[in-house]
Design a protein around this motif. Structure first.
Motif, PDB file in Angstrom:
ATOM      1  N   ARG A 244      25.534  44.312  24.236  1.00  0.00           N
ATOM      2  CA  ARG A 244      25.654  42.856  24.279  1.00  0.00           C
ATOM      3  C   ARG A 244      27.114  42.439  24.119  1.00  0.00           C
ATOM      4  NH1 ARG A 244      22.253  38.487  20.711  1.00  0.00           N
ATOM      5  NH2 ARG A 244      20.640  39.187  22.133  1.00  0.00           N
TER       6      ARG A 244
ATOM      7  N   TYR B 261      25.842  34.706  25.280  1.00  0.00           N
ATOM      8  CA  TYR B 261      25.977  36.157  25.336  1.00  0.00           C
ATOM      9  C   TYR B 261      25.462  36.677  26.678  1.00  0.00           C
ATOM     10  CZ  TYR B 261      20.978  36.355  24.331  1.00  0.00           C
ATOM     11  OH  TYR B 261      19.617  36.197  24.379  1.00  0.00           O
TER      12      TYR B 261
ATOM     13  N   GLU C  23      23.829  40.566  28.119  1.00  0.00           N
ATOM     14  CA  GLU C  23      23.453  41.906  27.678  1.00  0.00           C
ATOM     15  C   GLU C  23      22.803  42.679  28.811  1.00  0.00           C
ATOM     16  OE1 GLU C  23      20.930  41.339  24.267  1.00  0.00           O
ATOM     17  OE2 GLU C  23      19.171  40.979  25.481  1.00  0.00           O
TER      18      GLU C  23
ATOM     19  N   THR D 159      20.628  48.835  24.218  1.00  0.00           N
ATOM     20  CA  THR D 159      21.107  47.597  24.839  1.00  0.00           C
ATOM     21  C   THR D 159      22.518  47.298  24.368  1.00  0.00           C
ATOM     22  OG1 THR D 159      18.840  46.778  24.824  1.00  0.00           O
ATOM     23  CG2 THR D 159      20.572  45.150  25.151  1.00  0.00           C
TER      24      THR D 159
END
Length: 121
Positions: free
Chosen positions: A100, A110, A112, A98
């Motif tokens: 971000r 954020y 992601e 992942t």
């Protein structure tokens, strides 16, 4: 079917904990747990995350960084095929890298995105 899925999830959690504890090189950076309920269904999920060693596109306010996400989940439906009393249970094991985008102190808003393999039973 439920006992097989539950047993598999327990084995995954125990295996991941032993793997993470076996060496400081594989030490877990964070853990997660989710419980949800909805339209005649329930979800139980556990996960462990390991931060990637580098960040990308760092500016004076934000950066893009990443982590590896290992999860195990069990879904249960309480009215399978719209029949009262009929249940359906399945499990999911996933490993997702992942990325971000977030502020430098890893706080605040954020965004992601992650894409990885999942095994559904």
């Amino acid at each position: 079917m439920r006992s097989t899925t539950t047993t598999g999830l327990k084995a995954l959690v125990i295996g991941c904990a032993l793997f993470a504890a076996s060496s400081t090189a594989f030490a877990v950076d964070s853990v997660s747990a989710e419980v949800g309920t909805g339209n005649k269904s329930q979800l139980y999920r556990v996960g462990m995350q390991w931060n990637m060693e580098q960040s990308w596109m760092r500016s004076d306010k934000a950066e893009i960084w990443g982590y590896w996400d290992l999860t195990g989940a069990v879904w249960r439906g309480n009215q399978f095929e719209n029949r009262p009393g009929a249940t359906q249970t399945f499990g999911d094991i996933g490993f997702t890298p992942t990325l971000r985008w977030q502020g430098l102190k890893h706080q605040g808003v954020y965004a992601e995105a992650g894409l990885g393999p999942h095994l559904n039973t």
